[in-house]
Each structure stands twice: as C-alpha cells, then as structure tokens.
Design a protein around this motif. Structure first.
Motif, PDB file in Angstrom:
ATOM      1  N   GLU A  72      77.376 -13.796  87.425  1.00 15.71           N
ATOM      2  CA  GLU A  72      78.813 -13.934  87.248  1.00 15.71           C
ATOM      3  C   GLU A  72      79.261 -12.375  86.753  1.00 15.71           C
ATOM      4  N   ILE A  73      78.325 -11.789  85.988  1.00 12.07           N
ATOM      5  CA  ILE A  73      78.708 -10.272  85.511  1.00 12.07           C
ATOM      6  C   ILE A  73      77.907  -9.473  86.451  1.00 12.07           C
ATOM      7  N   LYS A  74      78.767  -8.426  86.769  1.00 11.89           N
ATOM      8  CA  LYS A  74      78.207  -7.380  87.721  1.00 11.89           C
ATOM      9  C   LYS A  74      78.276  -6.024  87.186  1.00 11.89           C
ATOM     10  N   SER A  75      77.206  -5.506  86.636  1.00 10.65           N
ATOM     11  CA  SER A  75      77.334  -4.020  86.269  1.00 10.65           C
ATOM     12  C   SER A  75      77.070  -2.940  87.078  1.00 10.65           C
TER      13      SER A  75
ATOM     14  N   ARG B 162      69.369  -0.013  86.283  1.00 14.30           N
ATOM     15  CA  ARG B 162      70.683   0.504  86.644  1.00 14.30           C
ATOM     16  C   ARG B 162      71.834  -0.544  86.230  1.00 14.30           C
ATOM     17  N   ASP B 163      71.573  -1.540  86.225  1.00 14.73           N
ATOM     18  CA  ASP B 163      72.531  -2.572  86.294  1.00 14.73           C
ATOM     19  C   ASP B 163      72.723  -3.562  85.156  1.00 14.73           C
TER      20      ASP B 163
ATOM     21  N   SER C 245      66.463  -2.717  89.473  1.00 15.40           N
ATOM     22  CA  SER C 245      67.425  -3.860  89.053  1.00 15.40           C
ATOM     23  C   SER C 245      66.969  -4.645  88.069  1.00 15.40           C
ATOM     24  N   ILE C 246      67.647  -5.023  87.051  1.00 16.67           N
ATOM     25  CA  ILE C 246      66.934  -5.990  86.142  1.00 16.67           C
ATOM     26  C   ILE C 246      66.910  -7.337  86.923  1.00 16.67           C
TER      27      ILE C 246
END
Length: 318
Positions: free
Chosen positions: A186-189, A138-139, A167-168
């Motif tokens: 730092e990167i949020k999907s 999902r992310d 979640s990965i």
C-alpha cells in the motif's frame, strides 16, 4: 558536523550541547515543524491501540500523513518500529482522519489522503552504523535525521541519505504475510530512477545536465516523492521538478496567501525577462492559496536561462 565562530579570520569551535531528554527534541521540532519540514502539525502523543506516536504531521504537498519519532539511545530497530507504525496507520485510517479533523477543524476525507506516500521520520542526536545500514535501500518509507545542538542557540539538522539501489522488498520476497510485504503493498516509496525511467531517451540527458548544475550549489539536497523531485536549500524547497515523457516542468514556489490575502513570510516574485513562466495557484482546505511559477524545460539551450530563474529563488532563502 563541527561548527566554528569566525572572528577576524580566526576560527573558534562552537561546543555541542546535549539534549537532556527526548521531550526537549520533540518540543523543539513540534514548535518549528513548518520551518524544518514544511509540514502541518496535527497532534502530539497520539495513542492508537497499544502504540503511542510521538508526533503526527501532515504533508500538504503530497496529501499524506507523516509520523515523527524522537530517540536519544541506539537500542531500537528503526525498521521494526517504522513498519509497525505504518501498519498501524494503514489499518486505522479512520482514526488518523478523525484526529486531523478534530485538531484542525477541517473536513479531510479518507479519499483526500494519498496513503501510498505515508512515511516515518526518526530524529535523534545520532544513529549508529547498524541503524543506518538497516534502511540502506532505495524504497524504504523512513527518513533518519540527526539533530545537533550547539552553544549560542545553534541547531543543525542533517538527513542520512541511503546509497543503495536495492529494494527492501527482496527481504520479504515470497512471504506475503510479513509486515514489510503488507505495508509495501500500500505504501510506495519512490526513487529518482522511478521518475527517470518514464522519460524519453532524448530527454534523459537534460535531467543529467540540470542535476549536475543543481548539485554545484552549497547547502542543497534532493527529495523524492511520488509526484516530483524537489530541490532544497537548507531543507527549504527551491523548486519542484515534475517529469513528463518529453519535458520537465519546474514549479518555483512563491508562497501562500491566507484567507485575508495576507502574504506568507518571504513571498517570492520572479524576474523573468523572457516571460517563459506561468503563474499557478491552488487552494488548501484551510482556505489558504498556494502560489508558484510553472516553467517548462525541454531544450538544452534553455538550461542557462532556467538556472538564472532558479538562482533568484535560491538566493532568496537564508
């Protein structure tokens, strides 16, 4: 996806035409990147260290960079390559800012960029089951798009949509030194659930009702970002849906005015007899102004009128 030509109620298959080179796909996308994705083209074949990025684009709606990679074969891992590219980005932010400013003559600052919304898009004629399954979370900050070419100059784009709610980050749980962990810090999907969970329980049924209505329209899809969920027709945004605790706000995009006040193609005007919409605008760094209609939605009996407004924008898109 098979396309047909309809003549006198008789369907004739339109044959697919192979792309000879990856570069053919790249040239096509770069020349039409605003039409396909509504992104701003930055540069082609950008070298950062030992890596070369096929296309660098900028998403002005989310103030974030997008890396686009083109493939013809299947002998590569989208997860390994995607996280490597995002790791390069977050460790070389100044070079990405410099590249943008040199190519666009604009004063973009590091603080102007939402680095948490960065992503990688892979475009290929096809992806195998392993590649699709590898991003079935999902992310993940990646998108897979299949491009097909047909006779008579027809082109189709279709995004693979992940179906898992997992979640990965579970893959790298406990290993803070892994590339996935470092990038994910730092990167949020965002997922749809991330937005829904912030709603009051009394408002959640409104989203269910609205979503069911929107799903009934052909050629549409949903795209989730940090600040909103967008509803699209043929990958062109019909509206942006912003989630608040006790209401939604929908923004129907009108279009842009350039510095000479010339309207962008298809600049949209809404027929709103009840006058529930409010016009809003913002200014890009280029001097262009974006325009939209802002519409609140917090009562179930407003749904039919809301759909009347949304249909106008939907029908204006070819």
């Amino acid at each position: 996806m098979q396309l047909f030509n309809n003549k006198d109620n008789k369907l004739t298959p339109i044959d697919k035409v192979s792309f000879k080179l990856e570069r053919n796909i790249q040239d096509l996308v770069e020349a039409n990147i605003e039409v396909i994705f509504d992104y701003q083209f930055v540069s082609s074949e950008l070298s950062i260290g030992e890596f070369r990025l096929d296309t660098l684009a900028f998403d002005k709606q989310n103030n974030s960079f997008v890396i686009i990679e083109y493939k013809k074969g299947h002998s590569y891992s989208v997860v390994d390559q995607g996280y490597s590219y995002l790791s390069i980005m977050i460790n070389n932010k100044a070079e990405f800012i410099l590249e943008y400013n040199e190519k666009n003559k604009e004063g973009l600052k590091r603080t102007d960029v939402d680095w948490s919304s960065s992503k990688v898009i892979f475009i290929a004629p096809s992806f195998n089951a392993y590649q699709k399954n590898s991003i079935n979370f999902r992310d993940v900050p990646f998108e897979l798009w299949e491009i097909k070419q047909f006779e008579k100059g027809l082109i189709s784009f279709e995004q693979y949509i992940a179906s898992s709610s997992e979640s990965i980050q579970k893959i790298s749980k406990g290993d803070k030194s892994s590339v996935i962990s470092k990038v994910s810090s730092e990167i949020k999907s965002m997922s749809e659930d991330d937005h829904i969970n912030n709603l009051n329980d009394s408002i959640k049924p409104l989203w269910k009702g609205l979503r069911e209505k929107l799903e009934g329209y052909p050629d549409t899809s949903f795209s989730v970002s940090k600040s909103y969920i967008s509803w699209k027709k043929n990958n062109i945004t019909v509206c942006y849906i912003h989630f608040r605790n006790n209401e939604f706000r929908l923004d129907i995009r009108r279009g842009n005015l350039n510095v000479d006040k010339i309207k962008s193609k298809g600049f949209f005007t809404l027929d709103d007899p009840k006058k529930i919409s409010v016009e809003g605008n913002w200014t890009w760094k280029s001097g262009e102004t974006g325009h939209s209609y802002k519409i609140p939605f917090k009562k179930e009996n407003d749904l039919d009128y809301l759909m009347f407004l949304l249909e106008q924008k939907y029908n204006s898109i070819d």
